[in-house]
Design a protein around this motif. Structure first.
Motif, PDB file in Angstrom:
ATOM      1  N   CYS A   1      40.065 -61.209 -33.802  1.00 26.06           N
ATOM      2  CA  CYS A   1      40.002 -62.077 -34.626  1.00 26.06           C
ATOM      3  C   CYS A   1      38.855 -62.937 -33.275  1.00 26.06           C
ATOM      4  N   ASP A   2      39.360 -63.382 -32.064  1.00 34.33           N
ATOM      5  CA  ASP A   2      38.369 -64.131 -31.623  1.00 34.33           C
ATOM      6  C   ASP A   2      36.592 -63.894 -31.528  1.00 34.33           C
ATOM      7  N   THR A   3      36.586 -62.168 -31.711  1.00 30.37           N
ATOM      8  CA  THR A   3      35.124 -61.675 -31.465  1.00 30.37           C
ATOM      9  C   THR A   3      34.266 -61.773 -32.905  1.00 30.37           C
ATOM     10  N   VAL A   4      34.706 -62.668 -34.064  1.00 34.61           N
ATOM     11  CA  VAL A   4      33.959 -63.039 -34.861  1.00 34.61           C
ATOM     12  C   VAL A   4      34.137 -64.228 -35.747  1.00 34.61           C
ATOM     13  N   SER A   5      33.933 -65.134 -35.633  1.00 33.46           N
ATOM     14  CA  SER A   5      34.331 -66.479 -36.726  1.00 33.46           C
ATOM     15  C   SER A   5      34.060 -66.402 -38.072  1.00 33.46           C
ATOM     16  N   TRP A   6      34.345 -65.223 -38.708  1.00 32.97           N
ATOM     17  CA  TRP A   6      34.626 -65.486 -40.075  1.00 32.97           C
ATOM     18  C   TRP A   6      35.760 -64.534 -40.406  1.00 32.97           C
ATOM     19  N   MET A   7      36.463 -63.961 -39.565  1.00 36.78           N
ATOM     20  CA  MET A   7      37.525 -63.397 -39.377  1.00 36.78           C
ATOM     21  C   MET A   7      38.935 -64.518 -39.873  1.00 36.78           C
ATOM     22  N   TRP A   8      39.297 -64.731 -40.570  1.00 35.08           N
ATOM     23  CA  TRP A   8      40.361 -65.804 -40.973  1.00 35.08           C
ATOM     24  C   TRP A   8      40.927 -65.505 -41.909  1.00 35.08           C
ATOM     25  N   PHE A   9      41.111 -63.643 -42.189  1.00 35.83           N
ATOM     26  CA  PHE A   9      42.404 -63.827 -42.945  1.00 35.83           C
ATOM     27  C   PHE A   9      43.196 -62.541 -42.733  1.00 35.83           C
TER      28      PHE A   9
ATOM     29  N   MET B   1      25.982 -62.155 -48.055  1.00 36.90           N
ATOM     30  CA  MET B   1      25.495 -63.466 -47.319  1.00 36.90           C
ATOM     31  C   MET B   1      24.656 -63.564 -46.560  1.00 36.90           C
ATOM     32  N   PRO B   2      23.792 -64.542 -46.800  1.00 39.29           N
ATOM     33  CA  PRO B   2      22.514 -64.492 -44.886  1.00 39.29           C
ATOM     34  C   PRO B   2      23.630 -64.513 -43.841  1.00 39.29           C
ATOM     35  N   THR B   3      22.938 -63.649 -43.300  1.00 38.85           N
ATOM     36  CA  THR B   3      23.458 -63.779 -41.754  1.00 38.85           C
ATOM     37  C   THR B   3      23.781 -64.532 -41.348  1.00 38.85           C
ATOM     38  N   ASN B   4      22.992 -65.560 -41.272  1.00 37.86           N
ATOM     39  CA  ASN B   4      22.930 -67.293 -40.318  1.00 37.86           C
ATOM     40  C   ASN B   4      24.139 -68.387 -40.907  1.00 37.86           C
TER      41      ASN B   4
ATOM     42  N   LEU C   1      31.697 -71.408 -47.692  1.00 35.18           N
ATOM     43  CA  LEU C   1      30.763 -70.389 -48.028  1.00 35.18           C
ATOM     44  C   LEU C   1      31.383 -68.958 -47.773  1.00 35.18           C
ATOM     45  N   THR C   2      31.584 -68.827 -46.610  1.00 35.07           N
ATOM     46  CA  THR C   2      33.280 -67.457 -45.915  1.00 35.07           C
ATOM     47  C   THR C   2      33.821 -67.516 -46.868  1.00 35.07           C
ATOM     48  N   LEU C   3      34.532 -68.599 -47.040  1.00 34.77           N
ATOM     49  CA  LEU C   3      35.567 -69.021 -48.007  1.00 34.77           C
ATOM     50  C   LEU C   3      36.095 -68.234 -49.235  1.00 34.77           C
TER      51      LEU C   3
ATOM     52  N   LYS D   1      38.071 -53.118 -48.814  1.00 37.78           N
ATOM     53  CA  LYS D   1      37.194 -52.416 -47.930  1.00 37.78           C
ATOM     54  C   LYS D   1      35.800 -53.019 -48.176  1.00 37.78           C
ATOM     55  N   GLY D   2      35.634 -52.343 -49.446  1.00 37.28           N
ATOM     56  CA  GLY D   2      34.048 -52.400 -50.487  1.00 37.28           C
ATOM     57  C   GLY D   2      33.928 -53.720 -50.227  1.00 37.28           C
ATOM     58  N   HIS D   3      34.379 -54.738 -50.536  1.00 41.58           N
ATOM     59  CA  HIS D   3      34.274 -55.897 -51.526  1.00 41.58           C
ATOM     60  C   HIS D   3      33.260 -56.410 -49.085  1.00 41.58           C
ATOM     61  N   ILE D   4      34.290 -56.434 -48.393  1.00 40.30           N
ATOM     62  CA  ILE D   4      34.147 -57.050 -47.377  1.00 40.30           C
ATOM     63  C   ILE D   4      32.393 -56.650 -46.691  1.00 40.30           C
ATOM     64  N   THR D   5      32.177 -55.133 -46.970  1.00 40.37           N
ATOM     65  CA  THR D   5      31.680 -54.129 -46.385  1.00 40.37           C
ATOM     66  C   THR D   5      29.546 -54.699 -47.352  1.00 40.37           C
ATOM     67  N   ASP D   6      30.670 -55.274 -48.199  1.00 38.70           N
ATOM     68  CA  ASP D   6      29.111 -56.024 -49.451  1.00 38.70           C
ATOM     69  C   ASP D   6      28.326 -57.001 -48.721  1.00 38.70           C
ATOM     70  N   VAL D   7      29.503 -57.972 -48.445  1.00 34.94           N
ATOM     71  CA  VAL D   7      29.291 -58.844 -48.051  1.00 34.94           C
ATOM     72  C   VAL D   7      28.709 -59.066 -46.753  1.00 34.94           C
ATOM     73  N   LEU D   8      28.852 -58.340 -45.940  1.00 31.39           N
ATOM     74  CA  LEU D   8      28.527 -58.440 -44.355  1.00 31.39           C
ATOM     75  C   LEU D   8      27.190 -57.761 -44.363  1.00 31.39           C
ATOM     76  N   ALA D   9      26.954 -57.116 -45.595  1.00 30.29           N
ATOM     77  CA  ALA D   9      26.187 -55.961 -45.318  1.00 30.29           C
ATOM     78  C   ALA D   9      24.942 -56.544 -44.512  1.00 30.29           C
ATOM     79  N   ASN D  10      23.842 -57.507 -44.911  1.00 30.90           N
ATOM     80  CA  ASN D  10      22.857 -57.987 -43.911  1.00 30.90           C
ATOM     81  C   ASN D  10      23.342 -58.114 -42.507  1.00 30.90           C
ATOM     82  N   TRP D  11      24.710 -58.736 -42.097  1.00 37.09           N
ATOM     83  CA  TRP D  11      25.157 -59.041 -40.780  1.00 37.09           C
ATOM     84  C   TRP D  11      25.069 -58.015 -40.019  1.00 37.09           C
TER      85      TRP D  11
END
Length: 352
Positions: free
Chosen positions: A82-90, A108-111, A119-121, A296-306
């Protein structure tokens, strides 16, 4: 882990008996013990009596067995992720309406990943956020203000603070104050560094030292009842201490049928004494199973650009998150001996 309460060997035997009896009773036994066989009622009563004999009235322990020590170690290991990535909320599966079609994930846009917290939530963690909304909605059916207007809301087991941030930042809610407690100091520190609109402190179901009597309007907890089943009477007593008269409790938990029955029996005993009003238990297992299969598929799709520009450390964190999704999927889709429910309770108003 440093700071963890010591475990109770005596209470461990009570928990181990729960697991040993799981296969024998199977799924033929319902969650509600008052509808069950005499043998079942005697078993649940014996478990409660044995557990209560191992705890003093002020004993704050609830990590009481090896299974929960493993849970703590598992979640503790995720702290570094969780400390490595700022999007790890749950670190939970979430809930998806089993009756609605799946809407394709928005990339989601990478930035904005992790930087735009709201928006991340809304996009990345939408299934987890739905669990919090369910807790509010079920309690609102029995009189809680659906927008939480003016309420002091307490979340027990706040984790990384995603749920608390949702409650203070969503346009649909207007709480006066949100407080989150968690047994892990690392989580409290993470919450305080990101979310300055809510208040956070170390605490747990059976020990809420940072909260005065009659100070909270609504208590909710989402998949945080680890190790509490055999001491639910103590946990309920502590929640009722901080809850105002007329206030609500909404607990979303994924437990074995036997553990759910133990908690339910303790709740009915408290209701019989006039300490709490039991409003209902709502089965949400099918929606949790659907979310587990999608995550698993949802997270991969949302973070495709990242993912295209992820550093080695970020990629490792992502891989660990995917492994965690796999573990939750395996657990949540095994429904033979497991239930996922929302339990709604209320502290009675004083007699006129």
């Amino acid at each position: 882990r440093a700071g963890l309460p010591s475990r109770s060997i005596c209470c461990m035997s009570a928990r181990e008996k729960l697991w040993q009896e799981e296969e024998r009773f199977g799924t033929e036994i319902p969650i509600f013990p008052e509808q069950s066989s005499t043998e079942w009622n005697e078993f649940v009563t014996a478990i409660l009596q044995q557990a209560r004999g191992c705890y003093g009235e002020t004993d704050p322990r609830y990590f009481v067995d090896n299974k929960n020590q493993r849970n703590e170690n598992f979640y503790g290991d995720q702290d570094t992720v969780c400390d490595t990535v700022s999007w790890m909320w749950f670190t939970s599966t979430g809930w998806a309406d089993p009756h609605l079609p799946i809407i394709p994930a928005e990339v989601m846009p990478t930035n904005e990943v992790g930087n735009n917290l709201r928006l991340t939530l809304n996009i990345l963690w939408k299934y987890q956020i739905d669990m919090y909304d369910l807790c509010v909605q079920y309690a609102a059916q029995h009189g809680l203000a659906p927008d939480l207007a003016g309420c002091h809301v307490l979340e027990i087991g706040c984790g990384r603070g995603g749920g608390a941030y949702h409650l203070v930042s969503s346009k649909q809610y207007k709480p006066a104050r949100v407080t989150g407690v968690d047994v892990r100091q690392s989580c409290i520190a993470a919450c305080q560094s990101v979310n300055t609109s809510a208040h956070f402190c170390v605490g747990q179901f059976v020990s809420l030292p940072g909260l005065p009597d009659n100070s909270v309007d609504f208590i909710l907890s989402v998949q945080a009842c680890w190790g509490v089943s055999v001491v639910w009477d103590k946990a309920l007593k502590e929640q009722l201490r901080v809850l105002k008269a007329g206030g609500f409790i909404s607990i979303l938990h994924s437990r074995s049928y036997i553990e759910a029955a133990v908690m339910h029996k303790a709740t009915l005993e408290a209701e019989a004494c006039g300490n709490v009003k039991y409003h209902g238990t709502y089965d949400i297992l099918e929606g949790v199973k659907k979310s587990a299969e999608l995550m698993k598929g949802h997270i991969t799709d949302v973070l495709a650009n990242w993912l295209q520009d992820a550093t080695e450390a970020e990629q490792q964190a992502f891989d660990n998150t995917m492994n965690m999704c796999d573990q939750f999927t395996k657990t949540s889709t095994k429904s033979d001996h497991r239930c996922t429910v929302v339990v709604v309770l209320q502290k009675p108003l004083p007699a006129p």
